[in-house]
Design an enzyme around this catalytic site. Structure first.
Site, short mmCIF file in Angstrom:
data_model
loop_
_atom_site.label_atom_id
_atom_site.label_comp_id
_atom_site.label_asym_id
_atom_site.label_seq_id
_atom_site.Cartn_x
_atom_site.Cartn_y
_atom_site.Cartn_z
N ASN A 4 -10.80 7.03 10.56
CA ASN A 4 -10.41 8.22 10.29
C ASN A 4 -11.25 8.88 9.20
OD1 ASN A 4 -9.13 10.80 11.22
ND2 ASN A 4 -7.34 9.99 9.84
N GLY A 5 -11.03 8.19 8.07
CA GLY A 5 -11.77 8.43 7.01
C GLY A 5 -13.25 7.52 7.13
N HIS A 16 -18.32 1.90 7.57
CA HIS A 16 -16.82 1.82 7.70
C HIS A 16 -16.58 2.88 8.38
CE1 HIS A 16 -12.70 0.96 6.26
NE2 HIS A 16 -12.43 2.25 6.70
N LYS A 60 3.39 0.78 2.95
CA LYS A 60 2.94 -0.17 4.13
C LYS A 60 3.03 -1.45 3.39
CE LYS A 60 -0.38 2.20 6.57
NZ LYS A 60 -1.96 2.43 6.18
N ARG A 85 -12.11 15.29 7.55
CA ARG A 85 -12.86 15.77 6.32
C ARG A 85 -14.31 16.08 7.03
NH1 ARG A 85 -11.24 10.62 3.92
NH2 ARG A 85 -9.29 10.92 2.91
N HIS A 133 -12.97 3.13 -0.05
CA HIS A 133 -13.08 1.97 0.88
C HIS A 133 -13.57 0.59 0.60
CE1 HIS A 133 -13.22 5.23 4.14
NE2 HIS A 133 -11.96 4.59 4.23
N ASN A 174 0.96 -0.98 -0.09
CA ASN A 174 0.03 -0.15 0.05
C ASN A 174 0.92 1.28 0.00
OD1 ASN A 174 -1.84 2.00 0.27
ND2 ASN A 174 -2.69 1.19 2.37
N GLU A 185 -8.82 -5.57 4.87
CA GLU A 185 -8.46 -4.97 3.53
C GLU A 185 -7.40 -5.79 3.21
OE1 GLU A 185 -9.08 -0.92 5.28
OE2 GLU A 185 -9.37 -0.46 3.32
N ARG A 222 -11.47 8.90 20.09
CA ARG A 222 -11.12 8.51 21.66
C ARG A 222 -11.19 10.00 22.33
NH1 ARG A 222 -6.98 4.10 20.14
NH2 ARG A 222 -6.60 5.49 18.50
N GLY A 282 -11.77 1.38 12.40
CA GLY A 282 -11.27 1.71 13.99
C GLY A 282 -12.26 2.11 14.91
N ARG A 308 -2.69 -2.08 -3.14
CA ARG A 308 -3.72 -1.33 -3.19
C ARG A 308 -3.54 0.04 -4.11
NH1 ARG A 308 -6.22 0.95 2.44
NH2 ARG A 308 -8.07 1.95 1.47
N GLY A 313 -15.85 1.86 14.28
CA GLY A 313 -16.90 0.83 14.31
C GLY A 313 -16.79 -0.49 15.15
N GLU A 314 -15.47 -0.76 14.84
CA GLU A 314 -14.90 -2.03 15.71
C GLU A 314 -14.76 -1.99 17.06
OE1 GLU A 314 -11.51 -3.77 13.70
OE2 GLU A 314 -12.49 -3.44 11.61
P1 ADP Z 1 -7.90 5.00 9.22
O1 ADP Z 1 -8.88 5.44 8.30
O2 ADP Z 1 -6.91 5.95 9.25
O3 ADP Z 1 -7.63 3.56 8.94
P2 ADP Z 1 -8.91 3.61 11.52
O4 ADP Z 1 -9.86 2.62 10.97
O5 ADP Z 1 -7.69 3.07 12.24
O6 ADP Z 1 -8.68 4.79 10.73
O7 ADP Z 1 -9.88 4.47 12.79
C1 ADP Z 1 -9.22 5.40 13.54
C2 ADP Z 1 -10.16 5.70 14.34
O8 ADP Z 1 -10.63 4.75 15.30
C3 ADP Z 1 -9.91 7.03 15.34
O9 ADP Z 1 -11.14 7.94 15.49
C4 ADP Z 1 -9.89 6.26 16.98
O10 ADP Z 1 -10.19 7.18 17.99
C5 ADP Z 1 -10.84 5.04 16.60
N1 ADP Z 1 -10.31 4.14 17.43
C6 ADP Z 1 -9.31 2.96 17.38
N2 ADP Z 1 -9.24 2.34 18.28
C7 ADP Z 1 -10.34 2.74 19.37
C8 ADP Z 1 -10.64 2.21 20.68
N3 ADP Z 1 -10.19 1.08 21.28
N4 ADP Z 1 -11.81 2.61 21.01
C9 ADP Z 1 -12.45 3.85 20.50
N5 ADP Z 1 -12.05 4.15 19.35
C10 ADP Z 1 -10.96 3.64 18.62
#
Ligand code: ADP
Length: 420
Positions: free
Chosen positions: A230-231, A227, A14, A260, A200, A7, A402, A303, A349, A111, A351-352
């Site tokens: 951050n994005g 999804h 990466k 964004r 995505h 990537n 992914e 967070r 991030g 990617r 959502g999970e």
């Molecule tokens: P990217 O789009 O950069 O791949 P990610 O999927 O890694 O982003 O998601 C980043 C987001 O997920 C951040 O806003 C972060 O606060 C949130 N996040 C990551 N881990 C946790 C956690 N354990 N609890 C709550 N939020 C989290």
């Protein structure tokens, strides 16, 4: 077969090496600050339970040099200038090798951000594919050139290994024109390809297929995939195929994201440009990099914004309210577009991992049959159902992967010439 996933960003690369016999990650890492003004490179590399950080040691002036650093690390080749900080005691040299020879790498999966309208699926890379990725540079001006550098770097250092391109936009190519066209004069579509593409896609495709399998959904199932990272982007999928998505010709559109702004009246661009003496490009950079949670609450990380919300900061409260409000409106509109919804899936991030964000997202949607069971939500780990059994709509958390989705396509194309 062992597959290397790449990537490539404009100054980073990466990678993951995946053993497709058991779909396990053998090693992964990140090379940063490639070819920057101060030409020093950082490398972070994880294999098994070990992790190294290498700082400012091997210089990588370009992606080809970064690729050769990666390959040296994978085969454990001694590098005179390598010194590893394992976060334990003095930095020292270690054997990083996970393969004995480069011939163990059976294929490389890349990617690629923007496939435009040319690519509806992943494909083996040849000169025609490279030319088409080049043609799409106007649509992905930052990412496509970086992706091409990654592809060319691999062709240089692994000349006889099949290379596969997996596009972020491909999954969304099943959208009908009523969903992907913008209501501006036709020539902007026919001449300039101005339309919604969506991003995505690799994640949405992985989750869509996994949801059908895991939830045992019947034919013509209607699923909304959230999804949220951050994005962030949403997709509406009927029978596993995308019928709408929230990002547009670029990833700026749709939800309130980390940095964004998401959807807004496009007239805002000219208005700000005139008032603040900024170019349209500067306004768009502000909308991409300084807006969303960061612009509203001073922090892009959900967070941290949550912590500020808990501390009673009004800006953080508004940011979270807007984040949830826009998301909820998209969920409602996608249910309307599909004539109903059978499942809502959270991934990435936020959502999970962010328990409360999932509740904020669907709060008040009980009238549509969408409910979250608090206990199930709090205890959700990995793939987990978080709706109560009597909920009309199933709500699940499904972690995205992914890299694995890219590796599966790469394996299929390298071995059979087709994608499953
Ligand atoms: P990217 O789009 O950069 O791949 P990610 O999927 O890694 O982003 O998601 C980043 C987001 O997920 C951040 O806003 C972060 O606060 C949130 N996040 C990551 N881990 C946790 C956690 N354990 N609890 C709550 N939020 C989290």
């Amino acid at each position: 077969m062992k597959i290397l996933i790449i990537n490539a960003g404009s100054s980073s690369l990466k990678y993951q090496l995946i053993d497709m016999d058991n779909e396990s990650v053998i090693a992964k890492g990140l090379v940063e600050r490639i070819g920057t003004v101060d030409p020093t490179t950082d490398l972070t590399y994880t294999w098994g339970d070990k992790k190294i950080k290498e700082k400012h040691l091997k210089k990588a002036k370009n992606h080809a040099e970064a690729m050769s650093v990666v390959l040296d690390v994978l085969v454990g080749k001694d590098r005179q200038d390598a010194e590893y900080d394992l976060n334990e005691g003095e930095p020292h040299l270690v054997n990083t090798g996970v393969i004995s020879d480069l011939s163990e790498i059976g294929a490389v999966g890349h990617r690629v951000l923007h496939g435009g309208e040319k690519f509806t699926a992943s494909c083996l890379i040849d000169d025609t594919v490279i030319a088409a990725i080049e043609e799409n540079i106007p649509l992905g001006p930052l990412h496509n050139p970086a992706n091409l550098m990654g592809i060319r770097a691999c062709q240089e250092v692994l000349p006889n290994v099949p290379q596969v391109a997996v596009f972020d936009t491909a999954f969304h190519q099943t959208m009908p024109p009523k969903a992907f066209r913008y209501a501006i004069p036709n020539e902007y579509y026919t001449d300039l390809h101005i339309r919604k593409y969506g991003f995505h896609g690799t994640s949405h495709r992985y989750i869509s297929a996994r949801a059908i399998e895991l939830l045992k959904l019947p034919a013509n199932s209607r699923v909304i995939i959230c999804h949220l990272g951050n994005g962030s982007s949403l997709s509406a999928c009927v029978d596993g195929k995308c019928v709408d998505t929230s990002m547009g010709i670029t990833p700026l559109d749709g939800l309130v994201m980390g940095t964004r702004c998401g959807t807004l009246d496009p007239a805002v661009v000219e208005f700000i440009a005139n008032r603040k003496n900024m170019t349209p490009t500067e306004v768009l950079t502000m909308m991409n990099k300084k807006s969303g949670l960061l612009g509203l609450a001073g922090d892009s990380d959900m967070r941290n914004v949550t912590a500020r919300y808990d501390a009673g900061e009004p800006e953080a409260k508004l940011a979270i309210e807007m984040w949830a409000y826009v998301l909820k409106k998209y969920i409602g509109s996608y249910a309307a577009a599909m004539g109903g919804v059978d499942a809502v899936i959270f991934t990435a991030g936020i959502g999970e991992n962010h328990v409360r964000a999932r509740e904020w997202a669907v709060e008040g949607l009980e009238f549509m049959g969408i409910k979250v069971d608090h206990e199930r939500n709090v205890n959700a780990r990995g793939e987990a159902k978080i709706s109560p059994d009597d909920s009309k709509v199933q709500v699940w958390v499904i972690p995205t992967n992914e890299e694995l989705a890219i590796a599966r396509d790469t394996l299929d194309l390298a071995t059979t010439g087709k994608v499953r």
